[in-house]
Design a protein around this motif. Structure first.
Motif, PDB file in Angstrom:
ATOM      1  N   ARG A 172       0.893  -1.063   0.016  1.00  0.00           N
ATOM      2  CA  ARG A 172       0.176  -0.160   0.050  1.00  0.00           C
ATOM      3  C   ARG A 172       0.838   1.209   0.093  1.00  0.00           C
ATOM      4  O   ARG A 172       0.443   2.090  -0.600  1.00  0.00           O
ATOM      5  CB  ARG A 172      -1.040   0.031   1.087  1.00  0.00           C
ATOM      6  CG  ARG A 172      -1.914   1.141   1.156  1.00  0.00           C
ATOM      7  CD  ARG A 172      -3.003   1.196   2.328  1.00  0.00           C
ATOM      8  NE  ARG A 172      -3.933  -0.101   2.367  1.00  0.00           N
ATOM      9  CZ  ARG A 172      -4.883  -0.065   1.597  1.00  0.00           C
ATOM     10  NH1 ARG A 172      -5.368   1.057   0.905  1.00  0.00           N
ATOM     11  NH2 ARG A 172      -5.726  -1.216   1.607  1.00  0.00           N
TER      12      ARG A 172
ATOM     13  N   TYR B 173      -6.434   1.486  -4.547  1.00  0.00           N
ATOM     14  CA  TYR B 173      -5.716   0.165  -4.373  1.00  0.00           C
ATOM     15  C   TYR B 173      -6.720  -0.840  -3.780  1.00  0.00           C
ATOM     16  O   TYR B 173      -6.593  -1.861  -4.279  1.00  0.00           O
ATOM     17  CB  TYR B 173      -4.846   0.590  -3.092  1.00  0.00           C
ATOM     18  CG  TYR B 173      -4.066  -0.423  -2.793  1.00  0.00           C
ATOM     19  CD1 TYR B 173      -2.600  -1.002  -3.044  1.00  0.00           C
ATOM     20  CD2 TYR B 173      -4.330  -1.356  -1.709  1.00  0.00           C
ATOM     21  CE1 TYR B 173      -1.908  -1.997  -2.535  1.00  0.00           C
ATOM     22  CE2 TYR B 173      -3.718  -2.600  -1.107  1.00  0.00           C
ATOM     23  CZ  TYR B 173      -2.558  -2.733  -1.685  1.00  0.00           C
ATOM     24  OH  TYR B 173      -1.648  -3.950  -1.183  1.00  0.00           O
ATOM     25  N   ASP B 174      -7.793  -0.508  -2.956  1.00  0.00           N
ATOM     26  CA  ASP B 174      -8.637  -1.348  -2.598  1.00  0.00           C
ATOM     27  C   ASP B 174      -9.407  -2.011  -3.381  1.00  0.00           C
ATOM     28  O   ASP B 174      -9.896  -3.155  -3.366  1.00  0.00           O
ATOM     29  CB  ASP B 174      -9.641  -0.398  -1.367  1.00  0.00           C
ATOM     30  CG  ASP B 174      -8.893  -0.328  -0.005  1.00  0.00           C
ATOM     31  OD1 ASP B 174      -7.800  -0.916  -0.007  1.00  0.00           O
ATOM     32  OD2 ASP B 174      -9.119   0.847   0.619  1.00  0.00           O
TER      33      ASP B 174
ATOM     34  N   ASP C 133      -5.649   5.157  -2.120  1.00  0.00           N
ATOM     35  CA  ASP C 133      -6.254   4.176  -1.310  1.00  0.00           C
ATOM     36  C   ASP C 133      -7.322   3.394  -1.693  1.00  0.00           C
ATOM     37  O   ASP C 133      -7.646   2.208  -1.774  1.00  0.00           O
ATOM     38  CB  ASP C 133      -6.161   4.545   0.427  1.00  0.00           C
ATOM     39  CG  ASP C 133      -4.985   4.734   1.094  1.00  0.00           C
ATOM     40  OD1 ASP C 133      -3.896   3.924   0.619  1.00  0.00           O
ATOM     41  OD2 ASP C 133      -5.083   5.297   2.073  1.00  0.00           O
TER      42      ASP C 133
END
Length: 472
Positions: A96, A141-142, A138
């Motif tokens: 991450r 990414y998720d 984020d």
């Protein structure tokens, strides 16, 4: 507020309305054709084991030197992008955090082929409709991470979704091809073949050359201390690659295109000097050149297509090579001389109609001056597509403009993606199809070729020529 990510349906097609209309018609005729990927570096274990990709960073950043070389040029440390060090030293291991750093610097890719390939993968494959930036790193990414956990995003499912008919990986003669054998035994219908890359045992400048030649002897049971035994061992491994890896091609990444055709006694004496460690620098280049000719001779026997990829100065950055190893984005184009360097090989094999030698270059100046005239004459020669640094819209366009008048379309071999980044494969092929159709569209608009002929050529450039050239 995030900005939308959209892909214009006419992207990369010519701006002139008349030419664009012709190009659009041509592109629509080939857009959905199967992908034939005859040369690349994806991991065969992906298709053998069919395990989920681990995370977005290890899929898009860590293996892709196109991406991390550009960020490195802007001062981002490779360690902070998760690129492994040879000594096992500290690197960022949190995917991450790697992704966040990538998102913060994503703007530096603007205008590069990587930006186009990533946009295609994000939008078309993963369903992302926002441009990647620090503020949404984020969330994206998720989203990707959740996709990778689903069965439809495993390697085999993506292979089928991408419409890949056949894909080639690249292995050395010492590889046991366990992953290719596992694929064949699995019952899966996806076709993954190998290519035979013998550089580690044909180039005395390779760091483990003597140890690797010894290992070649061990696995073949041949006496590789003798010239005849060494050649027999290589021929054995070529047959092994054909039988257990579906191999149809060899690949040679020599520094230059230099070839030699020595009398037998001179070749034996040269081999002895090489194996004794007494070789001068000129001997090393002479040996590499002799081995290209030996490989051509073997191809006449076993039918493997030869690919010659010269002209790259490998690992030019000594610090990067020392810390991270090779293939880390620090390889450079260098000048080549095909007309003179290839003459010994061509004198012996250039007129063979049963031999195919595909020539690539990083030296674009040679396309119109040397490569197109050579391929436009010798039956054994074909031109490889714009390769590396030039596998881009402008590079592909320049390639067509420089070679077509002299070599025509039918002395070329379509497109190959030459990638380690699996999700970029459909994007790269789509770019090539759009640029080729734009070029053909201009010929139609200028009344240099009729639309019915252009439609046939577009199909040939996309599908038929690559299958024929690589005997797939």
């Amino acid at each position: 507020m995030s900005r939308p990510l959209t892909l214009h349906p006419d992207r990369l097609l010519p701006a002139d309305p008349t030419t664009r209309a012709a190009a659009r018609t041509l592109y629509e005729s080939v857009a959905k054709l199967p992908i034939v990927s005859p040369h690349g570096h994806t991991n065969p274990a992906w298709y053998a084991e069919n395990q989920p990709f681990a995370d977005p960073a290890s899929l898009f950043i860590v293996p892709d030197h196109y991406v991390f070389r550009m960020l490195y040029s802007q001062g981002v440390k490779m360690e902070d992008l998760g690129v492994p060090r040879i000594d096992g030293g500290r690197i960022e291991t949190d995917p991450r955090r790697i992704w966040r750093r990538f998102a913060e610097n994503f703007h530096v890719l603007r205008g590069t082929p990587s930006a186009m390939w990533l946009a295609h993968a994000f939008h078309e494959v993963l369903g992302i409709d926002e441009r990647l930036e620090a503020g949404n790193a984020d969330a994206i990414y998720d989203h990707i991470d959740a996709c990778l956990k689903r069965p439809e995003f495993r390697p085999r499912a993506l292979f089928e979704r991408f419409g890949i008919e056949v894909l080639s990986t690249t292995e050395t003669p010492l590889d046991d091809l366990r992953h290719h054998r596992a694929i064949a035994a699995s019952g899966w219908t996806g076709r993954v073949v190998t290519a035979f890359r013998p550089d580690i045992v044909c180039d005395p400048d390779m760091p483990r050359f003597h140890a690797d030649v010894a290992e070649l002897g061990r696995i073949t049971g041949r006496d590789v201390a003798s010239w005849d035994g060494y050649l027999a061992a290589l021929a054995d491994r070529r047959r092994y690659f054909i039988e257990y890896g579906g191999c149809t091609s060899t690949d040679h990444g020599h520094p230059t295109a230099f070839t030699a055709d020595l009398p037998r006694h001179e070749a034996e004496a040269l081999f002895r000097r090489i194996m004794a460690g007494d070789a001068a620098p000129d001997d090393v280049e002479l040996f590499r050149g002799q081995m290209l000719t030996e490989m051509a001779a073997m191809s006449l026997v076993d039918g493997l297509v030869m690919q010659i990829h010269p002209g790259a100065m490998r690992s030019q950055n000594e610090l990067v090579k020392r810390v991270f190893g090779e293939a880390k984005g620090d390889d450079w184009p260098s000048a080549t001389d095909y007309v003179h360097d290839l003459k010994p090989l061509l004198d012996r094999f250039g007129n063979e109609r049963d031999l195919t030698i595909i020539l690539f270059t990083l030296d674009e100046t040679t396309y119109s001056r040397e490569l197109a005239p050579l391929a436009g004459h010798y039956p054994a020669l074909k031109l490889g597509p714009a390769w590396w640094f030039h596998d881009s819209p402008e590079g592909i366009r320049r390639y067509r403009e420089q070679v077509t008048e002299t070599a025509g379309f039918y002395n070329t071999v379509g497109f190959n993606d030459d990638t380690r980044a699996f999700l970029s494969i459909p994007a790269r092929h789509d770019v090539a199809r759009r640029i080729d159709c734009g070029y053909l569209g201009r010929l139609v608009a200028e009344h240099r070729i009729d639309m019915d002929d252009a439609l046939e050529v577009a199909h040939d450039l996309t599908y038929r020529l690559v299958k024929k050239a690589y005997r797939l």
